[in-house]
Design an enzyme around this catalytic site. Structure first.
Site, PDB file in Angstrom:
ATOM      1  N   ARG A 131      11.014  -0.494  10.938  1.00 14.18           N
ATOM      2  CA  ARG A 131       9.948  -0.091  11.853  1.00 14.18           C
ATOM      3  C   ARG A 131       9.913  -0.991  13.096  1.00 14.18           C
ATOM      4  O   ARG A 131      10.148  -2.186  12.999  1.00 14.18           O
ATOM      5  CB  ARG A 131       8.603  -0.172  11.126  1.00 14.18           C
TER       6      ARG A 131
ATOM      7  N   ARG B 245      11.514  -5.191   5.286  1.00 18.54           N
ATOM      8  CA  ARG B 245      11.222  -3.805   4.911  1.00 18.54           C
ATOM      9  C   ARG B 245      12.121  -2.783   5.597  1.00 18.54           C
ATOM     10  O   ARG B 245      12.435  -2.898   6.779  1.00 18.54           O
ATOM     11  CB  ARG B 245       9.765  -3.511   5.271  1.00 18.54           C
TER      12      ARG B 245
ATOM     13  N   ARG C 137      -0.519  -7.907  13.737  1.00 15.84           N
ATOM     14  CA  ARG C 137      -1.091  -6.932  12.804  1.00 15.84           C
ATOM     15  C   ARG C 137      -1.897  -7.625  11.715  1.00 15.84           C
ATOM     16  O   ARG C 137      -2.952  -7.139  11.307  1.00 15.84           O
ATOM     17  CB  ARG C 137       0.041  -6.085  12.177  1.00 15.84           C
TER      18      ARG C 137
ATOM     19  N   ARG D 128      -9.564   1.707   9.047  1.00 15.47           N
ATOM     20  CA  ARG D 128      -9.244   0.350   9.462  1.00 15.47           C
ATOM     21  C   ARG D 128     -10.338  -0.270  10.316  1.00 15.47           C
ATOM     22  O   ARG D 128     -10.255  -1.451  10.622  1.00 15.47           O
ATOM     23  CB  ARG D 128      -7.961   0.362  10.298  1.00 15.47           C
TER      24      ARG D 128
ATOM     25  N   LYS E  54       0.831  -1.217   0.000  1.00 19.13           N
ATOM     26  CA  LYS E  54       0.000   0.000   0.000  1.00 19.13           C
ATOM     27  C   LYS E  54       0.863   1.262   0.000  1.00 19.13           C
ATOM     28  O   LYS E  54       0.612   2.178  -0.750  1.00 19.13           O
ATOM     29  CB  LYS E  54      -0.878   0.070   1.255  1.00 19.13           C
TER      30      LYS E  54
HETATM   31  P1  AMP Z   1       0.841   1.330   8.971  1.00 18.81           P
HETATM   32  O1  AMP Z   1       2.053   2.174   8.713  1.00 18.81           O
HETATM   33  O2  AMP Z   1      -0.355   1.764   8.161  1.00 18.81           O
HETATM   34  O3  AMP Z   1       1.088  -0.152   8.912  1.00 18.81           O
HETATM   35  O4  AMP Z   1       0.426   1.636  10.499  1.00 18.81           O
HETATM   36  C1  AMP Z   1       1.319   1.347  11.556  1.00 18.81           C
HETATM   37  C2  AMP Z   1       0.591   1.342  12.883  1.00 18.81           C
HETATM   38  O5  AMP Z   1      -0.010   2.628  13.127  1.00 18.81           O
HETATM   39  C3  AMP Z   1      -0.567   0.367  12.992  1.00 18.81           C
HETATM   40  O6  AMP Z   1      -0.143  -0.952  13.318  1.00 18.81           O
HETATM   41  C4  AMP Z   1      -1.373   1.006  14.111  1.00 18.81           C
HETATM   42  O7  AMP Z   1      -0.760   0.818  15.370  1.00 18.81           O
HETATM   43  C5  AMP Z   1      -1.277   2.489  13.766  1.00 18.81           C
HETATM   44  N1  AMP Z   1      -2.320   2.915  12.806  1.00 18.81           N
HETATM   45  C6  AMP Z   1      -2.146   3.413  11.546  1.00 18.81           C
HETATM   46  N2  AMP Z   1      -3.304   3.706  10.958  1.00 18.81           N
HETATM   47  C7  AMP Z   1      -4.265   3.378  11.873  1.00 18.81           C
HETATM   48  C8  AMP Z   1      -5.690   3.417  11.858  1.00 18.81           C
HETATM   49  N3  AMP Z   1      -6.372   3.839  10.768  1.00 18.81           N
HETATM   50  N4  AMP Z   1      -6.337   2.997  12.967  1.00 18.81           N
HETATM   51  C9  AMP Z   1      -5.691   2.571  14.061  1.00 18.81           C
HETATM   52  N5  AMP Z   1      -4.347   2.480  14.147  1.00 18.81           N
HETATM   53  C10 AMP Z   1      -3.636   2.887  13.059  1.00 18.81           C
END
Ligand code: AMP
Length: 222
Positions: free
Chosen positions: A161, A128, A172, A90, A15
């Site tokens: 990360r 990553r 996740r 989400r 994504k």
């Molecule tokens: P990502 O970079 O999109 O994988 O997001 C990394 C982390 O940020 C996730 O595992 C959540 O802890 C938090 N996060 C990001 N977007 C959301 C969302 N829309 N709702 C809740 N937590 C989020």
């Protein structure tokens, strides 16, 4: 072109990479909630500490915090013609919030689900690396940076990360199945879901997405 393009798919589906490419192609701002929250998590204020702990554990940050972050970001001037959303919505409350924001701004929502077999996801996530400045994404297995450890585009250091460890990855992906996958049904029922094969090189996947957005734009023009 659709106003708000939402990229959905499990972690590791690509994504972030596609979101960067789409933002550049369509000259729309990229709104990546994971990045915005990671920035918040750098602060030692109580909210920053809370977000940092939740992210590191691979759990979801609360809908209330997301509502605040997303409402503020989407009301900024640069989003007046829309944006690319990566990582949001989400959960169902987030879907409903986005519906109301989009209606208020007069934007349509188009959802692209990037689909990749589960066994490929863990490897993509485990390898990553992300640029600390521009967010460009590399992978030590599939797409290492030419300069090793620093970004090919701007020379800033790459980081892994905190949630790209095995335990958090499992958590996740489980949360995605439980909370986020059902949202695809909602968007399918309202005719706004497009599924895209996310396997292959990023440029191939990008070509598929651009083609389907082009088809959709042609349909809307008729
Ligand atoms: P990502 O970079 O999109 O994988 O997001 C990394 C982390 O940020 C996730 O595992 C959540 O802890 C938090 N996060 C990001 N977007 C959301 C969302 N829309 N709702 C809740 N937590 C989020």
């Amino acid at each position: 072109m659709p106003d708000i393009i939402v990229l959905m798919g499990p972690q590791g589906a690509g994504k972030g990479t596609q979101a960067h490419m789409l933002a550049e192609r369509f000259k729309l701002p990229l709104v990546a909630t994971g990045d915005m929250l990671r920035e918040m998590a750098q602060s030692d204020a109580p909210l920053g500490l809370q977000v940092r702990a939740v992210q590191a554990a691979g759990q979801l940050v609360s809908d209330d915090i997301l509502a605040e972050v997303v409402k503020t970001r989407l009301s900024r001037r640069d989003c007046e013609h829309g944006c690319i959303l990566d990582g949001f919505p989400r959960t169902l409350p987030q879907v409903l919030l986005l519906e109301s924001i989009a209606e208020h701004l007069g934007h349509q929502i188009t959802v692209i689900s990037i689909e990749v077999p589960r066994e490929q996801l863990s490897k993509r996530l485990a390898g990553r690396q992300t640029c600390s400045a521009c967010g460009a994404i590399y992978n030590i297995y599939f797409k290492p940076s030419d300069k090793g450890g620093v970004c090919d585009l701007d020379g800033h250091p790459l980081f892994t990360r905190s949630d790209d460890n095995e335990e958090a990855i499992i958590q996740r992906l489980a949360l995605y199945d439980q909370n986020t996958r059902p949202l695809l049904d909602y968007y399918a029922q309202t005719g706004r879901l497009h599924r895209v094969d996310g396997t292959g090189a990023p440029e191939e996947v990008f070509g598929r997405i651009v083609k389907l957005l082009g088809k959709q734009a042609a349909l809307e023009a008729n």
